[in-house]
Design an enzyme around this catalytic site. Structure first.
Site, PDB file in Angstrom:
ATOM      1  N   SER A  16       0.802  -1.226   0.000  1.00 56.74           N
ATOM      2  CA  SER A  16       0.000   0.000   0.000  1.00 56.74           C
ATOM      3  C   SER A  16       0.834   1.274   0.000  1.00 56.74           C
ATOM      4  O   SER A  16       0.390   2.289  -0.511  1.00 56.74           O
ATOM      5  CB  SER A  16      -0.961   0.002   1.183  1.00 56.74           C
ATOM      6  OG  SER A  16      -0.247  -0.144   2.386  1.00 56.74           O
ATOM      7  N   HIS A  31      -5.046  -3.974  -2.394  1.00 53.37           N
ATOM      8  CA  HIS A  31      -4.809  -2.983  -3.454  1.00 53.37           C
ATOM      9  C   HIS A  31      -4.700  -3.604  -4.846  1.00 53.37           C
ATOM     10  O   HIS A  31      -4.375  -2.922  -5.807  1.00 53.37           O
ATOM     11  CB  HIS A  31      -3.543  -2.172  -3.141  1.00 53.37           C
ATOM     12  CG  HIS A  31      -3.690  -1.355  -1.904  1.00 53.37           C
ATOM     13  ND1 HIS A  31      -4.288  -0.121  -1.890  1.00 53.37           N
ATOM     14  CD2 HIS A  31      -3.373  -1.636  -0.611  1.00 53.37           C
ATOM     15  CE1 HIS A  31      -4.318   0.352  -0.647  1.00 53.37           C
ATOM     16  NE2 HIS A  31      -3.759  -0.551   0.141  1.00 53.37           N
ATOM     17  N   LYS A  50     -11.930  -0.793  -1.579  1.00 48.24           N
ATOM     18  CA  LYS A  50     -10.986  -0.033  -2.392  1.00 48.24           C
ATOM     19  C   LYS A  50     -11.445  -0.031  -3.851  1.00 48.24           C
ATOM     20  O   LYS A  50     -12.417   0.631  -4.157  1.00 48.24           O
ATOM     21  CB  LYS A  50      -9.585  -0.579  -2.154  1.00 48.24           C
ATOM     22  CG  LYS A  50      -9.172  -0.161  -0.725  1.00 48.24           C
ATOM     23  CD  LYS A  50      -7.921  -0.712  -0.184  1.00 48.24           C
ATOM     24  CE  LYS A  50      -7.738  -0.097   1.209  1.00 48.24           C
ATOM     25  NZ  LYS A  50      -6.935  -0.892   2.102  1.00 48.24           N
TER      26      LYS A  50
HETATM   27  C1  PLP Z   1      -6.947  -1.042   3.582  1.00 54.95           C
HETATM   28  C2  PLP Z   1      -6.228  -2.277   3.923  1.00 54.95           C
HETATM   29  C3  PLP Z   1      -6.760  -3.203   4.818  1.00 54.95           C
HETATM   30  C4  PLP Z   1      -7.987  -2.900   5.626  1.00 54.95           C
HETATM   31  O1  PLP Z   1      -9.138  -2.964   4.868  1.00 54.95           O
HETATM   32  P1  PLP Z   1     -10.445  -2.158   5.338  1.00 54.95           P
HETATM   33  O2  PLP Z   1     -11.536  -2.826   4.620  1.00 54.95           O
HETATM   34  O3  PLP Z   1     -10.222  -0.737   4.957  1.00 54.95           O
HETATM   35  O4  PLP Z   1     -10.534  -2.331   6.826  1.00 54.95           O
HETATM   36  C5  PLP Z   1      -6.103  -4.401   4.994  1.00 54.95           C
HETATM   37  N1  PLP Z   1      -4.943  -4.663   4.347  1.00 54.95           N
HETATM   38  C6  PLP Z   1      -4.386  -3.777   3.499  1.00 54.95           C
HETATM   39  C7  PLP Z   1      -3.110  -4.128   2.818  1.00 54.95           C
HETATM   40  C8  PLP Z   1      -5.001  -2.553   3.266  1.00 54.95           C
HETATM   41  O5  PLP Z   1      -4.440  -1.666   2.448  1.00 54.95           O
END
Ligand code: PLP
Length: 397
Positions: free
Chosen positions: A187, A215, A246
């Site tokens: 990320s 991602h 996302k």
């Molecule tokens: C955003 C993210 C999460 C958490 O996901 P949410 O649904 O926002 O709680 C978990 N792992 C990674 C790598 C992320 O970027």
């Protein structure tokens, strides 16, 4: 350091906040008005939003909105209970079957967020007496899941297979179970791990492999299901998690795996068991998002094409970047420089967040540019000009 156990009431909170402010590390909330099409109003100014994870531009897509509304009309605003009580609606199963098909696995399970998924999956797979080997740049939710599990925690240097093998060779024999965890698109660096090397190591040392496709979901692979699909390793990775929050433009998370492992999680995963099931509105949007990923592949193709154009242009301008995805980190160095650069971009109508310690290592503060479907080449070239100006000003100063 403030003494949290002190007897002076909340004085330590004040001390903590002042200290953070002095170090320029105080985090504050900023209300945003979404203007759609990749734009937001923030601090009273209209900006192109380069911090959003809505990579495919699906949040606000009419089909997701309609599906979400229809589901609320027919099933109400709440699931009213956890899945194992009476919150287990048919639509949850429909979404899980769609997700399993999408990911190419036998079965899938929905979690209320990616954070809860990582906590619940890791804590239920491993405990005291087990060993977990985790990439040093893995997301906080993975770290928290490992800490909660009580397993021995080994961090290998980012994407460094020699270091991972060194750790496995020295420690694997001490544990009943071993779990290796990585993200498939990181990320904060926008890069990917050597997945087939990870598969080889987990086979050689009889470990399990879990990946976080937060991602990558919706973007990579022929079907858009992620990096695991793109690299042809679906059958070799035991546990694949990802989010709907996302690229899929909605909310919630999933894990895809074997049918028996999913049954095991239903029985043991505490963040799944002890939380109200996702509401119908969210499930409706998630099902619609999966359909759109299937039926509108041009969205991910355009996104990756534009990201490639943006990366190449930065390189041509001798700007230091990392990774190879829609996430483009520009390494600036000190926290102060990153904050100033971000402020100057905001003045020019581009919302780009500075990322600093403790999220990234000291001296590696960066501008994290997150490209979405809404950012045409035209918008990107304007951003390129602005970045050039802003970074030049900093060097001259
Ligand atoms: C955003 C993210 C999460 C958490 O996901 P949410 O649904 O926002 O709680 C978990 N792992 C990674 C790598 C992320 O970027």
């Amino acid at each position: 350091m403030p003494d949290k156990g002190g007897r002076e009431g909340l004085g330590w909170v004040e001390e903590f906040l002042l200290q953070r402010q002095k170090e320029n590390l105080l985090r504050t909330l900023k209300p945003v008005v979404s203007l759609g099409q990749g734009k937001i109003r923030i601090n009273g100014r209209d900006c192109f939003d380069f911090s959003s994870n809505d990579y495919l531009g699906l949040a606000g897509h009419p089909e997701l909105v309609a599906a979400s509304n229809r589901m609320t009309e027919s099933c109400g605003t709440s699931s009213s209970a956890s899945r194992l009580m009476s919150g287990d609606l048919e639509i949850h199963h429909e979404l899980e079957e769609e997700t399993a098909r999408f990911k190419g696995k036998e079965a899938a399970l929905i979690f209320n967020s990616g954070y809860q998924a990582n906590l619940g999956i890791i804590n239920s797979l491993c405990g005291a007496g087990d060993g977990i080997f985790s990439d040093r740049l893995n997301h906080a939710s993975i770290v928290d899941g490992i800490l909660l599990s009580g397993a021995r925690f080994f961090r290998f240097r980012h994407n460094d297979m020699d270091h991972l093998e060194f750790l496995l060779k020295n420690h694997r024999h001490k544990f009943k179970k071993a779990l290796i965890i990585t993200e498939t698109i990181f990320s904060m660096d926008g890069d990917r791990p050597p997945l087939s090397a990870l598969v080889e190591l987990k086979d050689k040392y009889k470990a399990l492999l879990m990946v976080d496709e937060a991602h990558a979901t919706g973007i990579f692979g022929e079907k858009g299901s992620g990096v695991v699909e793109e690299e042809g390793l679906i059958d070799s990775v035991e546990i694949i998690m990802g989010t709907f929050g996302k690229a899929l433009g909605s909310f919630g998370a999933y894990v895809a795996s074997s049918r028996r492992l999913i049954e095991y999680l239903v029985n043991t995963s505490r963040s799944f068991i002890y939380s109200t099931a996702l509401p119908p509105s969210v499930i409706g949007a998630n099902i619609a998002a999966l359909r759109l990923v299937r039926e509108a592949p041009h969205r991910r193709k355009d996104l990756l094409d534009n990201a490639c154009y943006f990366r190449e242009s930065l390189k041509d301008n001798d700007i230091e970047i990392r990774g190879s995805s829609q996430i483009v980190p520009i390494i600036v160095g000190e926290s102060d420089s990153a904050i100033k650069a971000s402020q100057r971009l905001e003045d020019r109508g581009f919302w780009v967040v500075p990322v600093r310690v403790p999220t990234v290592p000291t001296g590696e503060a960066r501008l994290r540019i997150s490209i979405t479907f809404h950012h045409s080449k035209e918008v990107l070239s304007k951003l390129l000009e602005a970045i050039d100006e802003v970074l030049k000003v900093q060097v001259l100063k």
